[in-house]
Scaffold this motif. Structure first.
Motif, PDB file in Angstrom:
ATOM      1  N   THR A  41       0.841  -1.198  -0.061  1.00  0.00           N
ATOM      2  CA  THR A  41       0.248   0.057   0.101  1.00  0.00           C
ATOM      3  C   THR A  41       0.905   1.251   0.022  1.00  0.00           C
ATOM      4  O   THR A  41       2.039   1.068   0.492  1.00  0.00           O
ATOM      5  CB  THR A  41      -0.882   0.094   1.139  1.00  0.00           C
ATOM      6  N   VAL A  42       0.379   2.177  -0.424  1.00  0.00           N
ATOM      7  CA  VAL A  42       1.067   3.493  -0.564  1.00  0.00           C
ATOM      8  C   VAL A  42       1.529   4.162   0.608  1.00  0.00           C
ATOM      9  O   VAL A  42       2.626   4.776   0.652  1.00  0.00           O
ATOM     10  CB  VAL A  42       0.465   4.360  -1.658  1.00  0.00           C
ATOM     11  N   ALA A  43       0.437   4.088   1.432  1.00  0.00           N
ATOM     12  CA  ALA A  43       0.746   4.620   2.845  1.00  0.00           C
ATOM     13  C   ALA A  43       1.931   3.927   3.585  1.00  0.00           C
ATOM     14  O   ALA A  43       2.350   4.394   4.713  1.00  0.00           O
ATOM     15  CB  ALA A  43      -0.430   4.354   3.698  1.00  0.00           C
ATOM     16  N   GLY A  44       2.234   2.550   3.055  1.00  0.00           N
ATOM     17  CA  GLY A  44       3.387   2.166   4.060  1.00  0.00           C
ATOM     18  C   GLY A  44       3.045   1.026   4.756  1.00  0.00           C
ATOM     19  O   GLY A  44       2.003   0.637   4.742  1.00  0.00           O
ATOM     20  N   ARG A  45       3.961   0.515   5.779  1.00  0.00           N
ATOM     21  CA  ARG A  45       3.780  -0.632   6.692  1.00  0.00           C
ATOM     22  C   ARG A  45       2.911  -0.419   7.640  1.00  0.00           C
ATOM     23  O   ARG A  45       2.621   0.702   8.242  1.00  0.00           O
ATOM     24  CB  ARG A  45       5.117  -0.925   7.096  1.00  0.00           C
ATOM     25  N   PHE A  46       2.091  -1.560   7.787  1.00  0.00           N
ATOM     26  CA  PHE A  46       1.017  -1.874   9.156  1.00  0.00           C
ATOM     27  C   PHE A  46       1.880  -2.310  10.159  1.00  0.00           C
ATOM     28  O   PHE A  46       2.657  -3.182  10.176  1.00  0.00           O
ATOM     29  CB  PHE A  46      -0.128  -2.465   8.900  1.00  0.00           C
TER      30      PHE A  46
END
Length: 358
Positions: A41-46
């Motif tokens: 995902t563009v937002a990065g790591r969960f």
């Protein structure tokens, strides 16, 4: 007042007599840990706290009553729990399992909701026992395990479980051979095929050798008189326990009756290595070869996905253990497996946590 006390005493006496004829057990698993997931995902790591990574957290009630002559009545009511926020899992009260049935020399017949035979199959052969990786679903997140048949237009199954089903289990005295059969009613008016689910496991386990076959078929509910889309999977697995290591190989072919028919083959090699009574290492390598066409106008296909996973378990006692695992998945440009946010995205997951059983 005296009459009330007398009535209460009589009720208690009769209740005690009734419970003396049967046994009821309360059991459960409390499992929670840390998950770090990069799914493209563009937002990065969960980074999050997650429930049920090694095993789904649950609270259950099971009981049996001896009816005489070797016949017993049995029931299980098991609810899923999300330890991280205290909510209910599976979207229903007893979503993990709710069955009642009879057992005897003929085997066991259960009625209700339970895991599909193919889900149980992976619990037996997956080195991760359908846990640790892939958001706590193990290899069952790569393979088709059923639970997709729809009932009366709504998803009454879900998550590798079948509702409205009859299960049959062979008795345990067949010299290493065993079988599980499942028939799930679609409950569609005037159509016994729509929404129906079928499952079968055949297994031979003796002297360290363990060989099994599983079949699963889910029929989609036909909408507005349209065709039923039947998806089926045929799975083979074999393992041998050498003591110092237990290797396993698993193969599955998946197909369906859609206009763009699914054509998928999945291969896994894995191993469980127990160093001693408290330490063990798990590892798998899986290859998904998805030849499903992208559209009717092209011969291009979904393509391949590959996953490597390694895990570790440290056992404090029969009830409590620590675990950790890492899984890395790479895939072709049109593949979108194991929860990838976009097609072609690599997926990397790190988990560790604690599990307690009671």
């Amino acid at each position: 007042m005296k009459k009330s006390f007398l009535a209460l005493a009589l009720m208690s006496a009769f209740s005690g007599a009734a419970f003396a004829q049967s046994s009821v057990t309360i059991y459960g698993i409390v499992d929670a840990g840390f998950q770090s997931l990069d799914n493209g995902t563009v937002a990065g790591r969960f980074n999050k706290l997650q429930s049920g990574q090694e095993n789904g957290s649950r609270l259950g009630f099971k009981g049996t009553e001896d009816l005489g002559g070797g016949l017993k009545a049995n029931f299980v009511l098991e609810m899923g729990l999300n330890v991280d926020d205290g909510s209910s899992a599976q979207g229903r009260t007893f979503g993990r399992r709710s069955t009642v049935g009879l057992s005897g020399d003929f085997g066991t017949v259960d009625l209700g909701r339970d895991k599909t035979p193919t889900f149980k199959f992976f619990d037996n052969y997956d080195p991760f026992a359908s846990g640790y990786i892939n958001s706590g679903n193990g290899l069952s997140n790569l393979y088709f395990i059923g639970g997709t048949a729809t009932v009366a237009g709504a998803n009454a199954n879900s998550g590798g479980r079948a509702s409205n089903a009859i299960y049959y289990y062979t008795p345990g005295n067949l010299n290493g051979f065993s079988a599980v059969g499942q028939y799930g009613f679609g409950e569609a008016a005037g159509d016994n095929s729509a929404g129906r689910s079928l499952g079968l496991n055949l297994r031979y386990a003796a002297n360290g050798l363990d060989i099994g076959y599983s079949f699963v078929k889910d029929n989609g509910q036909a909408l507005a008189g349209g065709p039923i889309n039947a998806r089926k999977g045929n799975t083979l697995a074999a393992s041998y326990d050498f003591g110092i290591a237990k290797p396993v190989v698993i193969y599955q072919k998946v197909s369906d009756d859609a206009a763009l028919a699914v054509d998928q083959k999945i291969y896994t090699v894995g191993v469980t290595v127990p160093f001693d009574a408290t330490n063990k290492v798990l590892a798998t390598y899986s290859n998904i070869k998805d030849s499903t066409r992208l559209s009717a106008a092209t011969t291009a296909t979904v393509g391949d996905a590959k996953q490597f996973a390694i895990g570790y378990q440290y056992t404090f006692s029969k009830r409590t253990d620590l675990y950790a695992a890492f899984a890395s998945t790479s895939q072709d440009a049109n593949s979108q497996k194991v929860g990838a946010a976009v097609k072609g995205a690599d997926v990397k997951e790190l988990t560790f946590g604690v599990r307690h059983q009671f």
